[in-house]
Design an enzyme around this catalytic site. Structure first.
Site, PDB file in Angstrom:
ATOM      1  N   LEU A 125      -6.658   3.997  -7.700  1.00 56.07           N
ATOM      2  CA  LEU A 125      -6.658   5.412  -8.406  1.00 56.07           C
ATOM      3  C   LEU A 125      -5.040   5.727  -9.513  1.00 56.07           C
ATOM      4  CD1 LEU A 125      -7.374   8.593  -8.771  1.00 56.07           C
ATOM      5  CD2 LEU A 125      -5.979   9.307  -7.178  1.00 56.07           C
ATOM      6  N   ARG A 268      18.788   2.666  29.798  1.00 59.37           N
ATOM      7  CA  ARG A 268      20.055   2.663  28.730  1.00 59.37           C
ATOM      8  C   ARG A 268      20.947   3.537  29.746  1.00 59.37           C
ATOM      9  NH1 ARG A 268      23.795  -0.712  26.696  1.00 59.37           N
ATOM     10  NH2 ARG A 268      24.716  -0.418  25.600  1.00 59.37           N
ATOM     11  N   GLU A 363      -0.986   8.099   0.217  1.00 58.88           N
ATOM     12  CA  GLU A 363      -2.727   9.382  -0.389  1.00 58.88           C
ATOM     13  C   GLU A 363      -1.290  10.918  -1.026  1.00 58.88           C
ATOM     14  OE1 GLU A 363      -5.581   9.344   1.775  1.00 58.88           O
ATOM     15  OE2 GLU A 363      -5.768   7.303   2.364  1.00 58.88           O
ATOM     16  N   THR A 365       2.532  12.398  -2.495  1.00 63.48           N
ATOM     17  CA  THR A 365       3.624  12.864  -1.531  1.00 63.48           C
ATOM     18  C   THR A 365       3.548  14.194  -1.083  1.00 63.48           C
ATOM     19  OG1 THR A 365       4.515  13.579  -3.380  1.00 63.48           O
ATOM     20  CG2 THR A 365       5.066  11.719  -3.182  1.00 63.48           C
ATOM     21  N   GLU A 367       5.984  16.560  -1.686  1.00 66.34           N
ATOM     22  CA  GLU A 367       5.969  17.793  -2.264  1.00 66.34           C
ATOM     23  C   GLU A 367       4.421  17.725  -3.473  1.00 66.34           C
ATOM     24  OE1 GLU A 367       7.739  14.531  -2.500  1.00 66.34           O
ATOM     25  OE2 GLU A 367       9.595  15.357  -1.827  1.00 66.34           O
TER      26      GLU A 367
END
Ligand code: FAD
Length: 379
Positions: A125, A268, A363, A365, A367
């Site tokens: 696309l 750790r 696919e 963003t 936004e």
């Protein structure tokens, strides 16, 4: 141990654990380092039914639903995001487009090959100058008798080189007309159809991303999917399902990074105690776990709606937006919990961190997801 309709989520998880322990974990760092797209590994996924998860058994698929599909992608991505990405792109985009919109004859021609990974699928696309604004695409198909002549290029295409079949959406009408675009399935080897530049990426490096080039490429009317002018609207529907798969991908990466950080924080020692005993670290783990659960709830809700045949435009955008941002946050905190070791390639979290970022971009963003969500709220 291949997949079948009615398989449980636990069966899928244990099948993927066996596979990844044996055939993925020992090789994935080299594939990442050298940007190798492991075609043979995808053939194995095909043998197990993971390359045609949603395809009915009558076309050699697994005939499963979205909940099973989400589980499979996130389990794979919890080990290696780039394998999850390629598996998702093959299943949701190329195969998904054909499954939803192709004629029976076309389905019989292509789905059995795709569902078994005899063929790898690509879906085009995006173009160099039109990503979020895909409807403004410049690649054209012009009718010539019962054929079409395609000219232009698509970029950032997953499996742009190794794909045996690409579903591409091209302009057949006026710019600005959402019904001026049409989908064609184009087989590798078609004259005038070639691959271009392979991207050298920050993460998702074992997932191949490359350009598709069309230079007077002639395709028959028989390669058109659906009707002339339907391509863009089809692609939005394909992305509705695809975004659930990117949410699942995000979830897997977040879970993988979290598991690594949870273990490390208990092993750790600093100041004579495991770093997990510091509230500053345990609160990070609490935030990470809570956000992953929230992302999981949104993702499985979208999958459930899809399985029930309901509209998922809003639900998949919410799941994709939230889960992808969570994947980036969780991977970031995982690196922090590992300290300096997290910044090295001796530990897995730097890879999760690099891979996670793609999820907020591909696919659509974050936004664009917010745009889709807001449009649905305000309609
Ligand atoms: C690894 C990878 C794999 C991919 N695989 C495929 C594939 O298989 N097939 C395919 O077709 N594409 C694929 N893509 C392309 C991907 O979908 C696009 O990169 C993505 O849609 C964004 O387009 P763009 O990169 O052109 O960014 P742009 O659209 O140029 O966006 C740049 C920035 O502007 C913002 N922006 C743009 N428009 C708006 C707006 N209206 N409001 C607010 N902000 C906005 C964006 O959010 C972003 O932050 C892939 C990309 C990558 C990196």
């Amino acid at each position: 141990m291949e997949l079948h309709a009615h398989d449980t989520l636990d069966h899928i998880k244990s099948m993927i654990k066996d596979l990844t322990d044996r055939d993925l974990r020992p090789f994935m760092d080299e594939w990442d380092e050298k940007q190798i797209f492991p075609v043979e590994f995808f053939k194995k996924l095909g043998e197990l039914g993971l390359m045609g998860v949603l395809v009915p058994e009558s076309y050699n698929g697994s005939g499963l639903g979205y909940k099973e599909y989400v589980t499979a992608i996130s389990e794979l991505a919890s080990v290696d995001g780039s394998i999850g990405l390629s598996m998702a792109a093959h299943n949701s985009l190329c195969t998904g487009h054909i499954l939803q919109f192709a004629s029976e004859e076309q389905k019989l021609r292509w789905l059995p090959k795709l569902a078994t990974a005899e063929w790898i699928g690509a879906w085009g696309l995006t173009e160099p100058n039109t990503g979020s604004d895909a409807g403004n695409m410049k690649t054209t198909a012009v009718r010539d008798g019962d054929h079409w002549v395609i000219n232009g290029a698509k970029n950032f295409i997953t499996h742009g080189i190794s794909g045996n079949l690409a579903v591409v959406i091209v302009r057949t009408g006026e710019i600005g007309d959402s019904h001026g675009m049409t989908a064609f399935a184009i087989e590798k080897g078609t004259e005038g159809f070639s691959s271009g530049k392979k991207e050298n990426k920050m993460g998702m490096r074992a997932s191949e991303t490359a350009e598709l080039i069309f230079d007077h490429c002639r395709v028959s009317n028989e390669n058109m999917i659906g009707k002339e002018g339907e391509g863009f609207v089809q692609s939005l529907k394909v992305l509705d399902g695809g975004r659930i798969s990117i949410a699942a991908l995000s979830l897997g990466i977040a879970q993988g990074a979290f598991n690594a950080a949870l273990n490390y924080s208990q092993e750790r020692y600093q100041f004579n105690q495991p770093i997990a005993k510091f509230q500053g670290i345990s609160f990070k783990l609490a935030d990470m776990a809570t956000k992953i659960e929230a992302a999981k709830a949104l993702t499985y809700r979208a999958a459930d709606y899809k399985d029930k045949g309901k509209s998922v435009t809003l639900e998949s955008a919410m799941a994709k937006y939230y889960a992808s941002e969570v994947a980036v946050e969780v991977a970031n905190e995982a690196v922090q919990i590992f300290g300096g070791y997290g910044y090295t390639k001796d530990f897995p979290v730097e890879k999760y961190y690099r891979d996670a970022k793609l999820c907020t971009i591909g696919e659509g963003t974050s936004e664009i997801q917010k745009l889709v969500i807001a449009r649905n709220l305000l309609k």
